[in-house]
Design an enzyme around this catalytic site. Structure first.
Site, PDB file in Angstrom:
ATOM      1  N   HIS A 427      -4.399  -4.485   9.249  1.00 38.94           N
ATOM      2  CA  HIS A 427      -4.742  -3.824   7.986  1.00 38.94           C
ATOM      3  C   HIS A 427      -3.958  -2.524   7.823  1.00 38.94           C
ATOM      4  O   HIS A 427      -3.321  -2.291   6.787  1.00 38.94           O
ATOM      5  CB  HIS A 427      -6.245  -3.539   7.941  1.00 38.94           C
ATOM      6  CG  HIS A 427      -6.677  -2.749   6.744  1.00 38.94           C
ATOM      7  ND1 HIS A 427      -7.234  -3.331   5.627  1.00 38.94           N
ATOM      8  CD2 HIS A 427      -6.624  -1.415   6.473  1.00 38.94           C
ATOM      9  CE1 HIS A 427      -7.500  -2.404   4.729  1.00 38.94           C
ATOM     10  NE2 HIS A 427      -7.139  -1.225   5.218  1.00 38.94           N
ATOM     11  N   GLU A 428      -4.013  -1.681   8.840  1.00 39.85           N
ATOM     12  CA  GLU A 428      -3.337  -0.388   8.737  1.00 39.85           C
ATOM     13  C   GLU A 428      -1.823  -0.557   8.654  1.00 39.85           C
ATOM     14  O   GLU A 428      -1.143   0.218   7.976  1.00 39.85           O
ATOM     15  CB  GLU A 428      -3.715   0.511   9.922  1.00 39.85           C
ATOM     16  CG  GLU A 428      -5.187   0.897   9.983  1.00 39.85           C
ATOM     17  CD  GLU A 428      -5.690   1.602   8.737  1.00 39.85           C
ATOM     18  OE1 GLU A 428      -4.869   2.220   8.017  1.00 39.85           O
ATOM     19  OE2 GLU A 428      -6.902   1.537   8.464  1.00 39.85           O
ATOM     20  N   HIS A 431      -0.511  -0.750   5.220  1.00 36.78           N
ATOM     21  CA  HIS A 431      -0.213   0.541   4.587  1.00 36.78           C
ATOM     22  C   HIS A 431       1.146   1.068   5.042  1.00 36.78           C
ATOM     23  O   HIS A 431       1.897   1.645   4.252  1.00 36.78           O
ATOM     24  CB  HIS A 431      -1.300   1.559   4.932  1.00 36.78           C
ATOM     25  CG  HIS A 431      -2.640   1.251   4.343  1.00 36.78           C
ATOM     26  ND1 HIS A 431      -2.831   0.994   3.001  1.00 36.78           N
ATOM     27  CD2 HIS A 431      -3.872   1.161   4.915  1.00 36.78           C
ATOM     28  CE1 HIS A 431      -4.112   0.764   2.770  1.00 36.78           C
ATOM     29  NE2 HIS A 431      -4.764   0.853   3.911  1.00 36.78           N
ATOM     30  N   HIS A 434       3.771  -0.719   3.139  1.00 40.99           N
ATOM     31  CA  HIS A 434       3.796  -0.231   1.762  1.00 40.99           C
ATOM     32  C   HIS A 434       4.588   1.076   1.687  1.00 40.99           C
ATOM     33  O   HIS A 434       5.420   1.269   0.793  1.00 40.99           O
ATOM     34  CB  HIS A 434       2.359  -0.018   1.278  1.00 40.99           C
ATOM     35  CG  HIS A 434       2.192  -0.165  -0.196  1.00 40.99           C
ATOM     36  ND1 HIS A 434       0.963  -0.142  -0.813  1.00 40.99           N
ATOM     37  CD2 HIS A 434       3.087  -0.319  -1.205  1.00 40.99           C
ATOM     38  CE1 HIS A 434       1.118  -0.289  -2.121  1.00 40.99           C
ATOM     39  NE2 HIS A 434       2.394  -0.391  -2.382  1.00 40.99           N
TER      40      HIS A 434
END
Length: 633
Positions: A427-428, A431, A434
């Site tokens: 999940h992290e 980021h 991104h």
């Protein structure tokens, strides 16, 4: 790369002084310019962002207490400096004078957002209201910093003996600090996860759960109450009834009413499914009606072990943190046509921190990222990705971010991850991608600088991959034998994905409801009342001597009136992933399309527009309902 390795408090103080002087010179140059450009404002924003990444960021990661403390001071100095700049009337008038008729779409979006910032700084208010607004802003800056500082400084511990930790493996016990014959359970996530997922002694789980959820409650409760009152007053100054109305006007949701619609649509479905889940999970002489919050993760883990026919402690042996990390990188390299390479990390702020770079398909470096993945005293206690630098407009200096997390440390323990921790890592890293792939001519649109209720959506792609056999077999590697998980075991694990999912989602909904309550018309209700009211949605018996709001860092960490965004983004993320489901879980074609239409765009386009471009239609909740097995809307 900036050298963090030997910085002192004096270095940081000098950096603040010198860089703010540079910022003042940049602002004065803009005000003296007959025809200032957007690039001049962007340069100023980059200067402030870089300064924050060099100095204020240290509050969350430095191993030296005096540097962490000064990092908090620096954050206050920077925020107050920025407040002075945005309230400068001459600067506002100068910015408004910029002609927009020949600007491209991205530049117009930038112009509109900066104008919005100036208006939010009170330039359209009368003198008395603007004066009061500045007072409120200054106070909120200090409250937000102190709230976060108190959570990080909380040193709550639970002391338990081995019999009270029945169910934990020898490796897990060895990861605890010992005091004679007792084990010290800290509030670090590896400790908490081990107890709440594997401890058979219900009273031990209860003690640890309560200690974790009551962190900083005494010091932070008055801070939170003051902050929500000030936010409501600020919203009133601008003619809004509540902070939620003010805060959501530029988000995807647009209004609290649309958040309510989302909850009204989903909560009945979730609660109906949760009743069945409680019956399925109830064991260890616990009746479905008596389930408590400290039972849920333990019972879900137990049920998953039964369904997958593999014990949780055994499955962890397939998830050594460095093996998982390297395989995750490999998956991303294949799907997104990028390369991820290790860099020299000797200039990092701690010896455990790693530095990596991302390069495009032509082997051109596009960004750097740090991995600060293990717990230590005084460090940020959750998991998040921090912007450190947007880089320079000429790309001589590249964007930099850092993942800051609290995973099992292979340097002091075995480094074996739970499946939930693997999911958090993926999940992290969503980021990080991104931030590392996102491109824009303006710093404020780089990477994950998107609408706050969309920012979590790209990370949902990564979470989905964790459960798919195609990926599981790539990142699972037994610590002793080197074997990967067998295909049938991967399928059994995937089939266990939704065990307790409605109960877990309702827990998340309760956070969102508390957040909306705090920032709604009844903001002045007591924190205990808000806590108890919000927990009713979970259908679980919640204790009246626990209040997690003081440790709910999101409330004063940017997610105020916006925590609903996790569920909102979850729905969108599931819809985005539906293209991978339909066209190939690891499809490079879909991956490149996703990279080009979602990740690389950053915040330079509205999220609604990006999502529709990628999906070829408006997004909906069908994929979400299918993923959660909740039926059609």
């Amino acid at each position: 790369m900036f050298d963090y390795s030997a910085i002192t408090k004096l270095d940081l103080e000098n950096d603040i002084k010198n860089t703010l002087n540079i910022g003042l010179e940049q602002i004065q140059k803009i005000k003296n310019e007959d025809t200032p450009s957007l690039d001049m404002f962007d340069l100023f924003e980059r200067t402030l962002s870089d300064l924050s990444g060099r100095v204020a960021f240290m509050a969350d990661v430095s191993k030296e207490e005096d540097i962490r403390d000064y990092g908090n001071v620096a954050e206050s100095i920077i925020e107050n400096f920025l407040l002075e700049v945005t309230t400068d009337k001459k600067l506002y008038e100068k910015f408004k004078s910029i002609k927009t008729n020949n600007l491209d779409k991205e530049s117009i979006k930038y112009f509109d957002e900066v104008i919005r910032d100036f208006i939010d700084a009170g330039h359209e208010l009368d003198h008395d209201k603007k004066t009061r607004l500045i007072e409120i802003e200054k106070k909120l800056i200090d409250l937000e910093i102190n709230f976060s500082k108190n959570i990080a400084a909380d040193n709550s511990e639970v002391i338990l003996n081995q019999s009270q930790l029945k169910g934990l493996s020898i490796d897990e016990l060895n990861n605890f600090r010992k005091e004679e014959e007792n084990f010290i359970v800290t509030m670090a996530y590896p400790d908490i996860n081990a107890v709440l997922e594997n401890c058979e002694i219900r009273d031990s789980r209860k003690k640890v759960w309560k200690a974790f959820n009551n962190r900083a409650v005494l010091s932070n409760s008055p801070i939170l109450k003051e902050a929500v009152a000030l936010r409501n007053e600020k919203a009133n100054l601008f003619g809004f009834n509540t902070w939620a109305e003010y805060r959501l006007q530029y988000r995807m949701a647009k209004s609290p009413q649309n958040v309510v619609k989302m909850y009204d649509n989903l909560v009945p479905k979730l609660q109906k499914a949760a009743q069945n889940e409680k019956v399925e999970l109830a064991t260890d002489n616990i009746e479905p009606s008596d389930l408590a919050p400290w039972d849920i993760r333990y019972l879900i883990t137990k049920k998953r072990n039964e369904q997958s026919q593999v014990d949780n402690n055994e499955i962890k042996k397939y998830f050594y943190i460095h093996d998982v990390k390297e395989a995750m990188f490999s998956i991303c390299e294949d799907v997104f046509e990028i390369s991820i390479n290790r860099e020299d990390s000797r200039t990092a702020w701690h010896e455990d921190v790693e530095l990596w770079s991302i390069s495009d398909q032509n082997n051109k470096k596009t960004a750097y990222f740090y991995l600060d993945m293990y717990p230590r005293d005084g460090k940020y206690t959750h998991a998040a990705v921090f912007d450190i630098s947007p880089g320079s407009a000429d790309e001589i200096n590249l964007p930099v971010c850092s993942m800051v997390a609290n995973f099992p440390n292979p340097n002091t323990g075995n480094g074996l991850m739970t499946f939930d921790e693997v999911e958090t890592l993926f999940h992290e890293f969503g980021h990080v991608l991104h931030n590392g792939i996102g491109k824009s001519k303006f710093a404020r649109f780089l990477g994950a600088n998107v609408e706050w209720d969309f920012v979590e959506a790209p990370s949902q792609i990564m979470e989905h991959w964790v459960w798919k056999s195609e990926c599981l077999r790539r990142f699972s590697k037994h610590i002793e034998t080197g074997e990967t998980l067998a295909h049938d075991l991967c399928e059994r694990l995937n089939s266990s994905k939704n065990i307790g999912i409605s109960l877990l989602t309702l827990r998340q909904v309760s956070f969102g409801l508390a957040d909306q309550h705090l920032h709604g018309i009844n903001f002045d209700d007591s924190l205990d009342q808000i806590e108890q009211e919000s927990q009713k949605v979970t259908t679980i018996n919640y204790p009246n001597d626990t209040n997690h709001l003081g440790a709910f860092g999101h409330l004063l960490g940017g997610y105020d009136a916006a925590y609903y965004g996790y569920l909102w983004a979850d729905i969108i993320g599931d819809d985005l992933f539906s293209r991978f489901e339909n066209e190939g879980i690891l499809s490079k074609e879909v991956g490149i399309d996703y990279k080009n239409k979602i990740l690389s765009v950053g915040g330079s386009r509205d999220a609604e527009e990006m999502v529709q471009d990628f999906l070829g239609r408006e997004w909906n909740d069908e994929a979400f309902l299918k993923q959660k097995k909740l039926g059609k809307s």
